[in-house]
Design a protein around this motif. Structure first.
Motif, PDB file in Angstrom:
ATOM      1  N   LEU A 164      37.435  36.148  26.947  1.00  0.00           N
ATOM      2  CA  LEU A 164      37.462  35.274  28.119  1.00  0.00           C
ATOM      3  C   LEU A 164      36.655  35.834  29.294  1.00  0.00           C
ATOM      4  CD1 LEU A 164      41.298  34.553  28.050  1.00  0.00           C
ATOM      5  CD2 LEU A 164      39.491  32.888  27.539  1.00  0.00           C
ATOM      6  N   LEU A 165      35.967  36.946  29.092  1.00  0.00           N
ATOM      7  CA  LEU A 165      35.356  37.658  30.214  1.00  0.00           C
ATOM      8  C   LEU A 165      34.300  36.820  30.924  1.00  0.00           C
ATOM      9  CD1 LEU A 165      35.021  41.249  28.691  1.00  0.00           C
ATOM     10  CD2 LEU A 165      36.981  40.169  29.801  1.00  0.00           C
ATOM     11  N   ALA A 166      33.379  36.256  30.193  1.00  0.00           N
ATOM     12  CA  ALA A 166      32.303  35.493  30.827  1.00  0.00           C
ATOM     13  C   ALA A 166      32.852  34.269  31.545  1.00  0.00           C
ATOM     14  CB  ALA A 166      31.263  35.092  29.787  1.00  0.00           C
ATOM     15  N   ASP A 167      33.807  33.585  30.919  1.00  0.00           N
ATOM     16  CA  ASP A 167      34.390  32.400  31.545  1.00  0.00           C
ATOM     17  C   ASP A 167      35.119  32.772  32.842  1.00  0.00           C
ATOM     18  OD1 ASP A 167      33.451  31.100  29.351  1.00  0.00           O
ATOM     19  OD2 ASP A 167      35.406  30.618  28.495  1.00  0.00           O
ATOM     20  N   ALA A 168      35.856  33.872  32.817  1.00  0.00           N
ATOM     21  CA  ALA A 168      36.597  34.284  34.012  1.00  0.00           C
ATOM     22  C   ALA A 168      35.644  34.708  35.122  1.00  0.00           C
ATOM     23  CB  ALA A 168      37.542  35.438  33.665  1.00  0.00           C
ATOM     24  N   ALA A 169      34.553  35.382  34.756  1.00  0.00           N
ATOM     25  CA  ALA A 169      33.599  35.838  35.760  1.00  0.00           C
ATOM     26  C   ALA A 169      32.887  34.670  36.428  1.00  0.00           C
ATOM     27  CB  ALA A 169      32.582  36.781  35.121  1.00  0.00           C
ATOM     28  N   ALA A 170      32.809  33.544  35.764  1.00  0.00           N
ATOM     29  CA  ALA A 170      32.107  32.378  36.315  1.00  0.00           C
ATOM     30  C   ALA A 170      32.970  31.587  37.301  1.00  0.00           C
ATOM     31  CB  ALA A 170      31.666  31.457  35.182  1.00  0.00           C
ATOM     32  N   LEU A 171      34.248  31.915  37.382  1.00  0.00           N
ATOM     33  CA  LEU A 171      35.151  31.168  38.262  1.00  0.00           C
ATOM     34  C   LEU A 171      35.040  31.639  39.702  1.00  0.00           C
ATOM     35  CD1 LEU A 171      38.335  31.161  35.980  1.00  0.00           C
ATOM     36  CD2 LEU A 171      36.799  29.225  36.432  1.00  0.00           C
ATOM     37  N   ASP A 172      35.333  30.732  40.616  1.00  0.00           N
ATOM     38  CA  ASP A 172      35.405  31.072  42.032  1.00  0.00           C
ATOM     39  C   ASP A 172      36.824  31.555  42.323  1.00  0.00           C
ATOM     40  OD1 ASP A 172      35.462  31.325  44.742  1.00  0.00           O
ATOM     41  OD2 ASP A 172      34.948  29.227  45.181  1.00  0.00           O
ATOM     42  N   PRO A 173      37.006  32.847  42.635  1.00  0.00           N
ATOM     43  CA  PRO A 173      38.368  33.361  42.852  1.00  0.00           C
ATOM     44  C   PRO A 173      39.118  32.634  43.959  1.00  0.00           C
ATOM     45  CG  PRO A 173      36.790  35.160  42.656  1.00  0.00           C
ATOM     46  CD  PRO A 173      35.988  33.897  42.764  1.00  0.00           C
ATOM     47  N   ALA A 174      38.392  32.090  44.931  1.00  0.00           N
ATOM     48  CA  ALA A 174      39.060  31.425  46.052  1.00  0.00           C
ATOM     49  C   ALA A 174      39.799  30.172  45.617  1.00  0.00           C
ATOM     50  CB  ALA A 174      38.042  31.084  47.138  1.00  0.00           C
ATOM     51  N   THR A 175      39.486  29.660  44.431  1.00  0.00           N
ATOM     52  CA  THR A 175      40.120  28.426  43.978  1.00  0.00           C
ATOM     53  C   THR A 175      41.357  28.680  43.133  1.00  0.00           C
ATOM     54  OG1 THR A 175      38.782  28.323  41.943  1.00  0.00           O
ATOM     55  CG2 THR A 175      37.841  27.336  43.943  1.00  0.00           C
ATOM     56  N   VAL A 176      41.677  29.934  42.880  1.00  0.00           N
ATOM     57  CA  VAL A 176      42.802  30.258  42.005  1.00  0.00           C
ATOM     58  C   VAL A 176      43.843  31.040  42.803  1.00  0.00           C
ATOM     59  CG1 VAL A 176      43.506  31.332  39.836  1.00  0.00           C
ATOM     60  CG2 VAL A 176      41.191  30.397  40.069  1.00  0.00           C
ATOM     61  N   PRO A 177      45.003  30.476  43.073  1.00  0.00           N
ATOM     62  CA  PRO A 177      46.028  31.191  43.855  1.00  0.00           C
ATOM     63  C   PRO A 177      46.548  32.403  43.092  1.00  0.00           C
ATOM     64  CG  PRO A 177      46.924  29.163  42.954  1.00  0.00           C
ATOM     65  CD  PRO A 177      45.447  29.132  42.676  1.00  0.00           C
ATOM     66  N   VAL A 178      46.765  33.481  43.859  1.00  0.00           N
ATOM     67  CA  VAL A 178      47.244  34.731  43.256  1.00  0.00           C
ATOM     68  C   VAL A 178      48.746  34.848  43.456  1.00  0.00           C
ATOM     69  CG1 VAL A 178      47.124  37.242  43.352  1.00  0.00           C
ATOM     70  CG2 VAL A 178      45.046  35.881  43.592  1.00  0.00           C
ATOM     71  N   THR A 179      49.463  35.068  42.390  1.00  0.00           N
ATOM     72  CA  THR A 179      50.904  35.313  42.450  1.00  0.00           C
ATOM     73  C   THR A 179      51.198  36.676  41.848  1.00  0.00           C
ATOM     74  OG1 THR A 179      51.221  34.220  40.320  1.00  0.00           O
ATOM     75  CG2 THR A 179      51.478  32.872  42.307  1.00  0.00           C
ATOM     76  N   LEU A 180      52.179  37.370  42.400  1.00  0.00           N
ATOM     77  CA  LEU A 180      52.548  38.684  41.899  1.00  0.00           C
ATOM     78  C   LEU A 180      53.717  38.576  40.931  1.00  0.00           C
ATOM     79  CD1 LEU A 180      52.338  40.825  45.178  1.00  0.00           C
ATOM     80  CD2 LEU A 180      50.581  40.465  43.422  1.00  0.00           C
ATOM     81  N   VAL A 181      53.791  39.518  40.006  1.00  0.00           N
ATOM     82  CA  VAL A 181      54.873  39.546  39.026  1.00  0.00           C
ATOM     83  C   VAL A 181      56.185  39.856  39.748  1.00  0.00           C
ATOM     84  CG1 VAL A 181      55.777  40.710  36.976  1.00  0.00           C
ATOM     85  CG2 VAL A 181      53.303  40.322  37.208  1.00  0.00           C
ATOM     86  N   PRO A 182      57.221  39.042  39.575  1.00  0.00           N
ATOM     87  CA  PRO A 182      58.510  39.320  40.226  1.00  0.00           C
ATOM     88  C   PRO A 182      59.073  40.667  39.774  1.00  0.00           C
ATOM     89  CG  PRO A 182      58.455  37.101  39.323  1.00  0.00           C
ATOM     90  CD  PRO A 182      57.248  37.799  38.794  1.00  0.00           C
ATOM     91  N   ARG A 183      59.826  41.283  40.663  1.00  0.00           N
ATOM     92  CA  ARG A 183      60.352  42.618  40.390  1.00  0.00           C
ATOM     93  C   ARG A 183      61.207  42.649  39.126  1.00  0.00           C
ATOM     94  NH1 ARG A 183      63.031  46.706  44.893  1.00  0.00           N
ATOM     95  NH2 ARG A 183      63.430  48.446  43.476  1.00  0.00           N
ATOM     96  N   ASP A 184      61.979  41.595  38.869  1.00  0.00           N
ATOM     97  CA  ASP A 184      62.851  41.606  37.693  1.00  0.00           C
ATOM     98  C   ASP A 184      62.083  41.431  36.387  1.00  0.00           C
ATOM     99  OD1 ASP A 184      62.178  38.952  37.942  1.00  0.00           O
ATOM    100  OD2 ASP A 184      64.227  38.204  38.108  1.00  0.00           O
ATOM    101  N   GLU A 185      60.752  41.233  36.482  1.00  0.00           N
ATOM    102  CA  GLU A 185      59.947  41.116  35.273  1.00  0.00           C
ATOM    103  C   GLU A 185      59.016  42.319  35.069  1.00  0.00           C
ATOM    104  OE1 GLU A 185      57.871  37.392  35.126  1.00  0.00           O
ATOM    105  OE2 GLU A 185      59.651  36.200  35.654  1.00  0.00           O
ATOM    106  N   TRP A 186      59.150  43.318  35.920  1.00  0.00           N
ATOM    107  CA  TRP A 186      58.278  44.489  35.775  1.00  0.00           C
ATOM    108  C   TRP A 186      58.541  45.214  34.459  1.00  0.00           C
ATOM    109  CZ3 TRP A 186      59.050  46.921  41.315  1.00  0.00           C
ATOM    110  CH2 TRP A 186      58.307  46.182  42.238  1.00  0.00           C
TER     111      TRP A 186
END
Length: 687
Positions: A164-186
């Protein structure tokens, strides 16, 4: 050193400003810096993360590993959020680069300041890879999960990151919201993890600064003045130049350098130098310096009514005693500078090289190998100045090596200090007012840090419910002084906790009960105190000649309490057992945290039971571990670390355990002998 550069990386109570790396700040908002990039064979969503086609992940850590294991803990943060097995992670140390913002490793800030930015850096890569897979399958992102380096969808199947590397590199990061892994799932954060370089360290494969070897490179050692403050007046280099493989002899502001094709020849050449030195004071004495500090301690303000109690303590100079001797390698050419040094201050070295050579800072490359201990010493750039100057003269790479004797006698020292503490006691013997006055020296490696209010801010961590004030007077330093593990807290906090123990011993009060009563408004500290006392078995009868001491500290965003046992039945006190209860908020790597605590305890045992730097007849007396009495393994106490559960944000640990461990050990000696120590060390003459 450019003052602006130093100020950008230091200041405040912990001596380090919270400079969030630019690349990490972008990752925090869900964008990459300068943008997601990659080829068919790799994907780099930001400056910290690179995913390769075979599934391996390279994590770039923007802090220096000097034995504290920061490369492991920071890489764990990225691996957690990127959802990759930690075994797939390869770690590299960042070179000096403004993309990373402040890179100074100091003030116990690495995990504290980078916990969220590096998690977001990893999470940015994860959400882009998930989006790439979802687009390929034509399904919503929310139906996909990232697991162990793969994106999984219930109906569509599984795609490894490497596809998936090339496809992911072609994306605009600003269009994808970033969420963090909840503590109970670490799955990684909070689990014990061996350091990523353990195997290399124990097998000798790890490369430290002193292992750097450049083609056509020279090794240099410097003859340094026999008296503090002296300088070279006349140099006869004939005998040195006659030594086989010695290439040149050069003057430096710090002394006279001998350059050779290998270290042994350089050392032989230095032995044969004939140098006439001028200046220095042959009568200078650290005992006299401590007397001057004691006389300069400010007077206490008028105390309120009650029973007065006071005590005075002296704290000596200390050297850093890094296991790996101080070193740096530099190669200066007409239009570039390349430096290899295990520094705690990469951007400072970069700026220094530009200033010394006149070459633009963008043409200065600073690589950072592993460092064998730092404790503040490697935040200084004296050794890189020598290497850069000598390389510019030699027109070839030069590695400057300091021997351990060089650094013990000519490196920076922790400032000495003298303290007088006053209290007013009520009818129960409890303190109801206090004043702490002390005199010390500034840090000459950071001249702006000579203001009394900054020193008090850095050193005073009194959290007990006793009203009062702290005042400081700063005298000119008679030699070079610098940051030493916990900086001024290693003196101010130790004096304050020794004073509380003295109050308890004087009035027949229980040390733990005294502190418990005074910490009613400090739940984190109180929890640590209770945990340490419980684990120690406080209140049980100790063998004859044994004593126990207690101390607490709230600093670096963390809390800690220490209970120590000392055996004073023999000729010299011996540390028997030290229990440390620590609350650092979120624990990234319990094994790394425990190692940091144990290291602080070892330093505390050393400085309480003998280690100090003294000056006689104008020169430092100590030279190496043979007479700088650092802890030997056969006299190491049993150290038990209790991790107090906490929901607080991550705090610092590198310097946390030293001050309370030193105070608790000194208090244990007081409890065992009934004699109030005059300061540290508790045996022999101080200074």
């Amino acid at each position: 050193m450019n003052r602006r550069v130093f100020l950008s990386a230091t200041g405040g109570a912990a001596l380090v400003l919270a400079v969030v790396p630019e690349a990490a700040a972008d990752a925090r908002t869900g964008t990459a810096a300068p943008g997601a990039s990659g080829t068919g064979g790799e994907f780099a969503p930001n400056a910290f993360v690179r995913v390769e086609r075979d599934g391996r992940v390279e994590v770039t850590v923007p802090r220096t590993d000097i034995g504290q294991g920061v490369r492991t803990s920071l890489a764990m943060l990225v691996a957690e959020e990127l959802a990759v097995p930690f075994a797939a992670v390869r770690v590299r140390t960042a070179e000096a680069d403004p993309r990373y913002g402040g890179q100074m490793t100091a003030g116990s800030t690495s995990v504290r300041f980078l916990f969220t930015p590096l998690r977001r850096a990893g999470a940015t890569g994860r959400v882009l890879l998930v989006r790439a897979a979802a687009l390929r399958w034509g399904v919503p992102d929310a139906e996909c999960r990232a697991v162990d380096g793969r994106v999984v969808h219930p109906r569509s199947g599984m795609l490894p990151y490497g596809r998936l590397l090339a496809d992911a590199a072609a994306l605009d990061p600003a269009t994808v919201p970033v969420t963090l892994v909840p503590r109970d799932e670490w799955k990684i954060i909070g689990r014990r993890r061996r350091r990523v370089d353990n195997a290399d360290v124990v097998t000798g494969r790890a490369r430290y600064g002193m292992d750097v070897a450049r083609p056509d490179g020279l090794v240099a050692v410097v003859a340094r003045p026999p008296l503090i403050g002296a300088s070279a007046e006349q140099v006869d280099a004939a005998a040195a130049l006659a030594v086989p493989d010695v290439v040149a002899v050069e003057r430096l502001p710090s002394g006279v350098a001998v350059l050779a094709r290998h270290t042994a020849a350089a050392l032989r050449g230095r032995e044969r130098l004939a140098v006439t030195w001028a200046g220095g004071d042959p009568t200078a004495s650290s005992a006299d310096w401590l007397d001057e500090l004691a006389e300069a301690v400010p007077a206490a303000p008028e105390a309120p009514p009650g029973t007065p109690f006071s005590a005075s303590f002296r704290m000596p100079m200390l050297a850093h005693a890094c296991m790996e001797p101080i070193n740096a390698t530099a190669h200066v050419t007409d239009d570039a500078v390349h430096v290899w040094v295990p520094t705690q201050f990469p951007e400072g070295v970069q700026q220094q090289a530009a200033e010394l050579t006149g070459i633009d800072v963008s043409r200065v490359r600073v690589e950072i190998p592993l460092g064998g201990g730092g404790f503040g010493r490697r935040s200084e750039t004296d050794v890189t100045e020598e290497a850069i100057r000598l390389s510019a003269l030699a027109r070839r790479p030069v590695k400057v090596m300091w021997s351990r004797d060089d650094d013990t006698r000519h490196g920076s020292m922790r400032p000495a200090s003298a303290h007088t503490l006053h209290a007013v006691l009520d009818e129960r013997g409890m303190p109801v007012w206090r004043h702490h006055a002390f005199a010390t020296w500034p840090l000459t490696v950071a001249p702006f840090f000579g203001r009394p209010e900054l020193i008090v801010q850095n050193g005073d961590r009194f959290r007990y419910a006793v009203p009062g004030t702290v005042t400081a007077r700063v005298l000119p330093a008679p030699l070079r002084t610098g940051f030493w593990r916990s900086v001024y807290a290693g003196q101010v906090v130790v004096a304050e906790e020794m004073f509380l123990t003295a109050l308890a011993v004087r009035g027949g009060l229980d040390q733990v009960a005294l502190r418990r009563d005074l910490l009613a408004g400090e739940p984190r500290l109180l929890a640590c105190l209770e945990a340490a006392a419980s684990a120690f078995g406080w209140g049980a009868t100790l063998p004859a000649g044994h004593g126990a001491g207690v101390a607490c500290l709230d600093d670096y965003g963390s809390a800690v309490a220490v209970v120590a046992e000392v055996d004073c039945s023999g000729e010299r006190p011996r540390a028997v057992r030290v229990v440390v209860a620590v609350d650092v908020g979120v624990v990234v790597n319990p094994s790394g945290l425990e190692a940091q605590v144990q290291g602080g305890v070892a330093d505390a045992v050393s400085t309480v039971l003998g280690a100090q730097i003294t000056v006689r007849q104008g020169a430092v007396v100590q030279s190496s571990f043979r007479d700088y009495a650092w802890l030997r393994i056969d006299r190491a106490p049993r150290v038990e670390v209790v991790l107090v559960p906490s929901s607080a944000e991550p705090g610092g640990a590198g310097e946390l355990s030293y001050p309370p461990s030193a105070a608790a050990l000194a208090g244990a000696v007081h409890a065992a002998t009934g004699r109030l120590p005059a300061g540290l060390p508790v045996v022999g003459e101080i200074g």
